[in-house]
Design an enzyme around this catalytic site. Structure first.
Site, PDB file in Angstrom:
ATOM      1  N   GLU A 148     -20.692  -2.621  43.691  1.00  0.00           N
ATOM      2  CA  GLU A 148     -20.161  -4.005  43.384  1.00  0.00           C
ATOM      3  C   GLU A 148     -20.237  -4.641  44.899  1.00  0.00           C
ATOM      4  OE1 GLU A 148     -16.922  -3.875  39.725  1.00  0.00           O
ATOM      5  OE2 GLU A 148     -16.220  -3.475  41.570  1.00  0.00           O
ATOM      6  N   ASN A 179     -13.098  -2.355  37.412  1.00  0.00           N
ATOM      7  CA  ASN A 179     -11.673  -1.802  37.172  1.00  0.00           C
ATOM      8  C   ASN A 179     -10.680  -2.820  36.472  1.00  0.00           C
ATOM      9  OD1 ASN A 179     -11.575   0.524  38.307  1.00  0.00           O
ATOM     10  ND2 ASN A 179     -11.389  -0.192  40.525  1.00  0.00           N
ATOM     11  N   SER A 209     -11.057  -0.490  46.808  1.00  0.00           N
ATOM     12  CA  SER A 209     -11.023  -0.534  45.150  1.00  0.00           C
ATOM     13  C   SER A 209     -10.023  -1.623  44.865  1.00  0.00           C
ATOM     14  CB  SER A 209     -10.413   0.807  44.729  1.00  0.00           C
ATOM     15  OG  SER A 209     -11.354   1.770  45.039  1.00  0.00           O
ATOM     16  N   HIS A 217     -18.373  -2.051  46.852  1.00  0.00           N
ATOM     17  CA  HIS A 217     -17.704  -0.837  46.154  1.00  0.00           C
ATOM     18  C   HIS A 217     -18.693   0.069  45.692  1.00  0.00           C
ATOM     19  CE1 HIS A 217     -14.683  -0.388  43.071  1.00  0.00           C
ATOM     20  NE2 HIS A 217     -14.267   0.469  44.163  1.00  0.00           N
TER      21      HIS A 217
HETATM   22  P1  NAD Z   1      -9.988   9.739  51.612  1.00  0.00           P
HETATM   23  O1  NAD Z   1      -8.394   9.854  52.090  1.00  0.00           O
HETATM   24  O2  NAD Z   1     -10.627  10.691  51.129  1.00  0.00           O
HETATM   25  O3  NAD Z   1     -10.581   9.511  53.150  1.00  0.00           O
HETATM   26  C1  NAD Z   1      -9.975   8.592  54.153  1.00  0.00           C
HETATM   27  C2  NAD Z   1     -10.583   8.840  55.489  1.00  0.00           C
HETATM   28  O4  NAD Z   1     -10.554   8.002  56.281  1.00  0.00           O
HETATM   29  C3  NAD Z   1      -9.765  10.244  55.870  1.00  0.00           C
HETATM   30  O5  NAD Z   1     -10.567  11.319  56.371  1.00  0.00           O
HETATM   31  C4  NAD Z   1      -8.811   9.525  57.067  1.00  0.00           C
HETATM   32  O6  NAD Z   1      -8.703  10.465  58.158  1.00  0.00           O
HETATM   33  C5  NAD Z   1      -9.630   8.309  57.465  1.00  0.00           C
HETATM   34  N1  NAD Z   1      -9.118   7.372  58.320  1.00  0.00           N
HETATM   35  C6  NAD Z   1      -7.906   6.662  57.781  1.00  0.00           C
HETATM   36  N2  NAD Z   1      -7.612   5.802  58.628  1.00  0.00           N
HETATM   37  C7  NAD Z   1      -8.565   5.874  59.470  1.00  0.00           C
HETATM   38  C8  NAD Z   1      -8.939   4.813  60.592  1.00  0.00           C
HETATM   39  N3  NAD Z   1      -8.236   3.947  61.139  1.00  0.00           N
HETATM   40  N4  NAD Z   1      -9.877   4.958  61.385  1.00  0.00           N
HETATM   41  C9  NAD Z   1     -10.901   5.998  60.897  1.00  0.00           C
HETATM   42  N5  NAD Z   1     -10.610   6.765  59.997  1.00  0.00           N
HETATM   43  C10 NAD Z   1      -9.674   6.758  59.116  1.00  0.00           C
HETATM   44  O7  NAD Z   1     -10.148   8.432  50.746  1.00  0.00           O
HETATM   45  P2  NAD Z   1     -11.227   7.921  49.712  1.00  0.00           P
HETATM   46  O8  NAD Z   1     -10.917   8.515  48.331  1.00  0.00           O
HETATM   47  O9  NAD Z   1     -12.745   8.217  50.484  1.00  0.00           O
HETATM   48  O10 NAD Z   1     -11.209   6.307  49.879  1.00  0.00           O
HETATM   49  C11 NAD Z   1     -11.623   5.487  51.014  1.00  0.00           C
HETATM   50  C12 NAD Z   1     -11.459   4.265  50.399  1.00  0.00           C
HETATM   51  O11 NAD Z   1     -12.627   4.022  49.424  1.00  0.00           O
HETATM   52  C13 NAD Z   1     -10.047   3.402  49.880  1.00  0.00           C
HETATM   53  O12 NAD Z   1     -10.261   2.389  50.316  1.00  0.00           O
HETATM   54  C14 NAD Z   1     -10.301   3.531  48.577  1.00  0.00           C
HETATM   55  O13 NAD Z   1      -9.666   2.556  47.670  1.00  0.00           O
HETATM   56  C15 NAD Z   1     -11.908   3.534  48.373  1.00  0.00           C
HETATM   57  N6  NAD Z   1     -12.553   4.016  47.060  1.00  0.00           N
HETATM   58  C16 NAD Z   1     -11.921   5.156  46.537  1.00  0.00           C
HETATM   59  C17 NAD Z   1     -12.364   5.780  45.504  1.00  0.00           C
HETATM   60  C18 NAD Z   1     -12.124   7.042  44.925  1.00  0.00           C
HETATM   61  O14 NAD Z   1     -12.597   7.300  43.921  1.00  0.00           O
HETATM   62  N7  NAD Z   1     -11.570   7.854  46.052  1.00  0.00           N
HETATM   63  C19 NAD Z   1     -13.279   5.039  44.800  1.00  0.00           C
HETATM   64  C20 NAD Z   1     -14.086   3.919  45.247  1.00  0.00           C
HETATM   65  C21 NAD Z   1     -13.436   3.308  46.479  1.00  0.00           C
END
Ligand code: NAD
Length: 516
Positions: free
Chosen positions: A156, A194, A123, A144
């Site tokens: 995106e 954003n 993000s 994204h």
């Molecule tokens: P989350 O914490 O729910 O999930 C992340 C997952 O990745 C976890 O299950 C963790 O165990 C796993 N993980 C961490 N390091 C790892 C690695 N090295 N190898 C394999 N697995 C690994 O996070 P999320 O909310 O799903 O966000 C993930 C990404 O998406 C981030 O980059 C975030 O910025 C982006 N994002 C989040 C949102 C949101 O609203 N949550 C929206 C758009 C983008």
């Protein structure tokens, strides 16, 4: 460029909120998907969760069981990253940490074939930076998705400095084939949504901080006059103040402290107090009693009591332009409406009820405008998305406007079936200044090559449900008017924050629009 065929295997890394959602989207589109998480069992748990969500849809009659079975059969959990080796596209959705993401992509590059496409769902991190150490950074881009990925339409497609046009086009076509609204963006802080959405929160917070109105009233105005699905305060409570404040800070820092993105002390205080919104039980609103006394717990907007004043004929000076539907409503309410030529050299529309002048805000406060235009009794009203259907409107009056004149203004809008909210005398009121600042930010994103005007508008509609794209909205108001509003806001506050984008200024001067 065509989309990846459904025979292409898609790899997803990270089985959290986003990764599981993205895996579901790809499997629903017909791909075999390998979902990997480095926490043992997390990928299987993610797929079990997808099954539970989909079975709820079956129970509601929105999906067939055999469709669910097909989707689940196409999803394969993997506890090792090596299982992703044969993927045609790998989408990363792990922890938001530059170093960790770089390591993961380096590992993938060593593992996969040279033409595997690599994408990050980050993000806030720079795609250019994540890809910097890759041997083939041209095959890496941002993809994204918004949360929840299976529901939110927007994706995106973010190009870093090295991303090839071909890769960006293939990802764009693939996201479109998956039923998403895809837009192109260049890798700049906040990408499109954003970044362009920041003023929606920031202007609300400013208005609250300046005492223009309370949160419930400002929210109601942005919904009922602005046509937004949620007001900024209820939306920030939903997103979580920790998350929303962190995004604002990161965009502000990334733009070297540009005051247009300045975070709010009001929001900082909520974060410090642990009032993070719905998830903590309290933010701007109190959710602790929700479910028990929902209707009584939620504060109501402060609207005026019915006014008793008798209305004289409404005299309209000048071309009505965007307020034409308001005048139709007045006529339909049985009020006598008399048209006159404009007396204003700039063609500004004025409405008169006896000695009272009513006018659409132009970014100046009523006091300033009354002095400049030599008016005794002046009431300004706010912009509405659609004056035909608006349910509420904000008004403000110049200091010398009598209580009787205010009562007359209240009675006028109430007669049209519009709730009236009186604000302290604030430049640009609520909807106008919010929309002008959203359009300004979108214009600057276009000026800086972040996106096209079409994609900027599409992103705000599909990504955050705006009722109209900010640039199309500005076109319909007239870019000269939007530019004048911003200039007035800048003069009123003496702040760079409100400076107009050069592109908006140039288009206003040349009488061009953002859209043909
Ligand atoms: P989350 O914490 O729910 O999930 C992340 C997952 O990745 C976890 O299950 C963790 O165990 C796993 N993980 C961490 N390091 C790892 C690695 N090295 N190898 C394999 N697995 C690994 O996070 P999320 O909310 O799903 O966000 C993930 C990404 O998406 C981030 O980059 C975030 O910025 C982006 N994002 C989040 C949102 C949101 O609203 N949550 C929206 C758009 C983008």
């Amino acid at each position: 460029m065509s989309a990846l065929p459904t025979t292409a295997v898609i790899g997803v890394i990270g089985a959290g909120a986003m990764g599981a959602g993205i895996a579901q989207v790809a499997a629903q589109a017909g791909h075999s998907v390998i979902l990997h998480d480095n926490q043992p069992g997390a990928a299987s748990a993610g797929i079990d969760n997808i099954r539970r969500q989909l079975e709820k849809r079956v129970a509601k009659g929105k999906m067939r069981q055999d469709e669910v079975d097909g989707i689940i059969a196409r999803l394969q959990p993997a506890d090792t990253v090596e299982a992703l080796a044969d993927s045609r596209l790998i989408i990363e959705a792990i922890v938001e940490n530059l170093e960790i993401k770089r390591q993961v992509f380096a590992q993938l590059e060593a593992l996969c074939s040279p033409d595997t496409l690599l994408a990050s769902n980050t993000s806030s991190l720079s795609i250019t930076s994540i890809a910097a150490n890759l041997e083939r950074p041209e095959r890496m881009a941002g993809l994204h998705f918004f949360n929840p990925a299976p529901v939110m339409k927007l994706v995106e497609v973010v190009s870093g400095l090295a991303t090839s046009a071909e890769v960006a086009e293939t990802l764009y076509a693939t996201a479109s084939a998956w039923g998403k609204v895809a837009v192109h963006a260049s890798s700049t802080p906040g990408f499109i949504v954003n970044r362009v959405a920041r003023p929606f929160y920031a202007e609300g917070l400013r208005l609250l901080q300046e005492g223009a109105g309370d949160a419930a009233t400002l929210d109601a105005l942005l919904r009922q006059a602005g046509g937004f699905r949620m007001g900024p305060f209820e939306l920030m409570d939903l997103i979580g103040h920790d998350v929303n404040y962190a995004v604002t800070r990161s965009v502000f820092d990334a733009y070297y402290g540009d005051t247009r993105f300045e975070p709010s002390l009001v929001q900082q205080a909520l974060v410090e107090a642990g009032r993070l919104g719905r998830k903590s039980g309290q933010g701007f609103y109190d959710y602790s009693r929700e479910g028990q006394h929902e209707n009584t717990a939620k504060p109501q907007p402060t609207i005026s009591a019915p006014a008793q004043a008798e209305l004289p004929p409404l005299v309209v000076q000048g071309e009505p332009g965007v307020i034409a539907p308001l005048l139709e409503r007045a006529q339909e309410s049985g009020l006598e409406v008399v048209r006159r030529e404009s007396l204003q050299p700039d063609g500004t529309t004025r409405l008169r009820l006896g000695d009272l002048v009513l006018a659409l805000s132009d970014g100046r406060c009523a006091a300033e405008r009354a002095v400049n235009e030599g008016l005794e009794a002046l009431v300004l009203f706010d912009l509405c998305l659609d004056y035909r259907n608006a349910g509420a409107i904000a008004l403000s009056a110049s200091h010398a406007t009598s209580a009787e004149a205010r009562e007359l203004a209240t009675a006028f809008f109430q007669r049209l079936g519009i709730d009236v909210v009186w604000l302290t005398d604030t430049p640009g009121l609520v909807v106008l200044r919010t929309v002008a600042m959203l359009a300004n930010e979108a214009a600057d994103a276009v000026l800086q090559g972040v996106c096209s005007a079409e994609d900027g508008d599409l992103a705000m509609q599909a990504g955050v449900n705006y009722p109209r794209g900010p640039l199309a909205w500005a076109d319909s108001l007239g870019l000269a008017f939007v530019h004048r509003t911003l200039t007035h806001l800048q003069q009123s506050y003496g702040e760079e924050r409100y400076r107009a984008s050069f592109l908006l200024r140039r288009k206003a001067l040349t009488e061009e629009n953002f859209h043909e």
